[in-house]
Design a protein around this motif. Structure first.
Motif, mmCIF file in Angstrom:
data_model
loop_
_atom_site.group_PDB
_atom_site.id
_atom_site.type_symbol
_atom_site.label_atom_id
_atom_site.label_comp_id
_atom_site.label_asym_id
_atom_site.label_seq_id
_atom_site.Cartn_x
_atom_site.Cartn_y
_atom_site.Cartn_z
ATOM 1 N N LYS A 86 74.251 39.630 51.194
ATOM 2 C CA LYS A 86 73.285 39.123 50.241
ATOM 3 C C LYS A 86 73.888 37.994 49.414
ATOM 4 O O LYS A 86 74.841 38.195 48.674
ATOM 5 C CB LYS A 86 72.828 40.235 49.292
ATOM 6 C CG LYS A 86 72.079 41.382 49.942
ATOM 7 C CD LYS A 86 70.724 40.955 50.448
ATOM 8 C CE LYS A 86 69.829 40.490 49.331
ATOM 9 N NZ LYS A 86 68.545 39.945 49.879
ATOM 10 N N GLY A 87 73.299 36.806 49.550
ATOM 11 C CA GLY A 87 73.638 35.717 48.655
ATOM 12 C C GLY A 87 72.643 35.607 47.524
ATOM 13 O O GLY A 87 72.839 34.852 46.568
ATOM 14 N N ILE A 88 71.547 36.362 47.656
ATOM 15 C CA ILE A 88 70.474 36.356 46.666
ATOM 16 C C ILE A 88 70.457 37.710 45.983
ATOM 17 O O ILE A 88 70.245 38.738 46.627
ATOM 18 C CB ILE A 88 69.113 36.082 47.330
ATOM 19 C CG1 ILE A 88 69.171 34.825 48.201
ATOM 20 C CG2 ILE A 88 68.023 35.953 46.265
ATOM 21 C CD1 ILE A 88 67.952 34.637 49.083
ATOM 22 N N MET A 89 70.680 37.720 44.708
ATOM 23 C CA MET A 89 70.752 38.979 43.967
ATOM 24 C C MET A 89 69.419 39.717 44.008
ATOM 25 O O MET A 89 68.370 39.139 43.714
ATOM 26 C CB MET A 89 71.139 38.690 42.512
ATOM 27 C CG MET A 89 71.248 39.918 41.655
ATOM 28 S SD MET A 89 71.745 39.469 39.964
ATOM 29 C CE MET A 89 71.646 41.070 39.159
ATOM 30 N N PRO A 90 69.408 40.994 44.391
ATOM 31 C CA PRO A 90 68.167 41.767 44.344
ATOM 32 C C PRO A 90 67.577 41.786 42.933
ATOM 33 O O PRO A 90 68.295 41.868 41.947
ATOM 34 C CB PRO A 90 68.620 43.168 44.777
ATOM 35 C CG PRO A 90 69.839 42.929 45.611
ATOM 36 C CD PRO A 90 70.532 41.769 44.958
ATOM 37 N N GLY A 91 66.254 41.684 42.865
ATOM 38 C CA GLY A 91 65.589 41.700 41.570
ATOM 39 C C GLY A 91 65.688 40.412 40.792
ATOM 40 O O GLY A 91 65.368 40.379 39.610
ATOM 41 N N SER A 92 66.094 39.322 41.449
ATOM 42 C CA SER A 92 66.293 38.052 40.740
ATOM 43 C C SER A 92 65.017 37.230 40.620
ATOM 44 O O SER A 92 64.959 36.290 39.835
ATOM 45 C CB SER A 92 67.368 37.220 41.438
ATOM 46 O OG SER A 92 67.005 36.968 42.787
ATOM 47 N N GLY A 93 64.009 37.548 41.429
ATOM 48 C CA GLY A 93 62.770 36.785 41.364
ATOM 49 C C GLY A 93 62.730 35.569 42.246
ATOM 50 O O GLY A 93 61.816 34.750 42.136
ATOM 51 N N VAL A 94 63.704 35.419 43.148
ATOM 52 C CA VAL A 94 63.688 34.281 44.072
ATOM 53 C C VAL A 94 63.691 34.770 45.526
ATOM 54 O O VAL A 94 64.335 34.210 46.400
ATOM 55 C CB VAL A 94 64.852 33.295 43.823
ATOM 56 C CG1 VAL A 94 64.618 32.512 42.550
ATOM 57 C CG2 VAL A 94 66.192 34.015 43.767
ATOM 58 N N GLY A 95 62.943 35.837 45.765
ATOM 59 C CA GLY A 95 62.686 36.257 47.132
ATOM 60 C C GLY A 95 63.843 36.930 47.833
ATOM 61 O O GLY A 95 64.041 36.710 49.034
ATOM 62 N N SER A 96 64.582 37.776 47.134
ATOM 63 C CA SER A 96 65.719 38.443 47.760
ATOM 64 C C SER A 96 65.288 39.319 48.933
ATOM 65 O O SER A 96 65.862 39.250 50.019
ATOM 66 C CB SER A 96 66.461 39.290 46.719
ATOM 67 O OG SER A 96 67.546 39.968 47.305
ATOM 68 N N SER A 97 64.276 40.135 48.729
ATOM 69 C CA SER A 97 63.822 41.004 49.814
ATOM 70 C C SER A 97 63.223 40.197 50.959
ATOM 71 O O SER A 97 63.433 40.511 52.134
ATOM 72 C CB SER A 97 62.817 42.033 49.289
ATOM 73 O OG SER A 97 61.724 41.405 48.658
ATOM 74 N N ALA A 98 62.486 39.147 50.623
ATOM 75 C CA ALA A 98 61.874 38.324 51.668
ATOM 76 C C ALA A 98 62.928 37.650 52.527
ATOM 77 O O ALA A 98 62.768 37.528 53.749
ATOM 78 C CB ALA A 98 60.970 37.263 51.034
ATOM 79 N N ALA A 99 64.020 37.203 51.917
ATOM 80 C CA ALA A 99 65.071 36.525 52.678
ATOM 81 C C ALA A 99 65.683 37.453 53.719
ATOM 82 O O ALA A 99 65.857 37.069 54.884
ATOM 83 C CB ALA A 99 66.146 35.995 51.740
ATOM 84 N N SER A 100 66.005 38.674 53.325
ATOM 85 C CA SER A 100 66.607 39.608 54.274
ATOM 86 C C SER A 100 65.638 39.954 55.389
ATOM 87 O O SER A 100 66.018 40.022 56.567
ATOM 88 C CB SER A 100 67.056 40.875 53.555
ATOM 89 O OG SER A 100 68.122 40.604 52.671
ATOM 90 N N ALA A 101 64.368 40.200 55.040
ATOM 91 C CA ALA A 101 63.374 40.531 56.054
ATOM 92 C C ALA A 101 63.144 39.354 56.994
ATOM 93 O O ALA A 101 63.077 39.514 58.225
ATOM 94 C CB ALA A 101 62.067 40.943 55.382
#
Length: 310
Positions: A86-101
């Motif tokens: 993860k380069g995008i912190m979960p819960g950050s509001g910039v699509g962390s879950s969407a990026a992984s999916a």
């Protein structure tokens, strides 16, 4: 036949102020790194190489949820092993879950000879979003797959995503180091909206899309206002109103809460302005004693993409 691929999956901004659940754009940074490999064992195996301690049970993991749906349409006996950094912190509001999916389904599709269309990949990845928030929404998934600026015209009964042209713009994202969970941010939303307020919102959605398509920066700025969602979510983000004022004073076209927050985005015409806007917003959060991170970059022209093949 490929055995493994490495995918970079970008952060995204959803809503863009007035376009709740329908508008989004892709960022150049940050991004998740997702390695998808063939597995002799049917199904999905998940491993995280970061420190966030996210679930590895595929049914409880956003990448796993997306891939389990994809597998229902893949050849029998197909299996994938997935490693996520993860380069995008979960819960950050910039699509962390969407990026992984998105990264997971794009990687799996590459290993399957690209048998699925981007629209199908968005549909599969929406089940990953449902794992995270309980809702199959595509405003982050669509730009994470397509890149650029996207409009989700419909998710049901038929998914309809429209990639749109984006003019040269620089995006400033300031991420105050507090967590706002998507599910919690949805709980504060109003259940009804007065008609006159809804009309103003529709007008801004139309204005923002028109501004992007015609590269009318003044129209983009006038349209970046949310009368429905942001007022409800503003109490979740200390300093938001002042950060917006300082950003506009520094030359931003406009902006608002990124997705469900806590990140705040601003659109800018030049890189210099974008950097100045980041500094101005950062001073607001620093004065409140809130740590923050700043990301500045152009709109990404590509979504999740294979960067290495093995």
């Amino acid at each position: 036949m490929l055995d493994s691929v490495l995918v970079h999956a970008p952060a995204t901004i959803a809503n863009l102020g007035c376009g709740f659940d329908v508008l989004g754009l892709a960022l150049t940074a940050p991004y998740d790194v997702v390695r998808v490999s063939r597995s002799a064992t049917p199904g999905v195996q998940i491993r995280h190489l970061d420190h966030y301690k996210l679930p590895t049970d595929p049914a409880r993991n956003v990448a796993g949820g997306a891939l389990l749906t994809l597998l229902r349409h893949a050849p029998a006996g197909t299996g994938f092993a997935v490693e996520i950094t993860k380069g995008i912190m979960p819960g950050s509001g910039v699509g962390s879950s969407a990026a992984s999916a998105a990264g997971a389904v794009v990687g799996a599709n590459a290993l399957l000879g690209n048998m699925f269309t981007p629209m199908q990949l968005v549909d599969f990845a929406m089940d990953g979003e449902a794992v995270a928030s309980g809702a199959r929404h595509a405003d982050n998934i669509a730009p994470a797959i397509y890149g650029g600026f996207t409009l989700v015209r419909s998710v049901a009964p038929t998914l309809d995503v429209v990639p749109l042209a984006a003019p040269p713009l620089w995006v400033t994202v300031v991420h105050p180091q507090i967590e706002v969970k998507t599910a919690d941010a949805r709980k504060v939303l109003p259940t009804s909206v007065p008609l006159n307020r809804a009309v103003r919102q529709w007008a801004n959605v139309g204005g923002l899309v028109a501004g992007f398509l015609t590269a009318d920066y003044e129209l983009i700025g006038r349209s970046l206002e949310d009368y429905i969602v942001e007022p409800a979510r503003q109490p979740l983000i200390p300093g938001l109103a002042e950060a917006r004022r300082q950003a506009l004073a520094a030359g931003a076209l406009g902006g608002g809460i990124s997705g469900s927050g806590p990140s705040v985005f601003m659109l800018n015409v030049t890189e210099v302005t974008a950097q100045e806007v980041g500094a101005a917003m950062g001073r607001v959060f620093a004065a409140l004693g809130i740590d923050f991170r700043v990301y500045v970059g152009p709109i990404a022209t590509q979504g999740a993409r294979v960067v290495e093949e093995f």
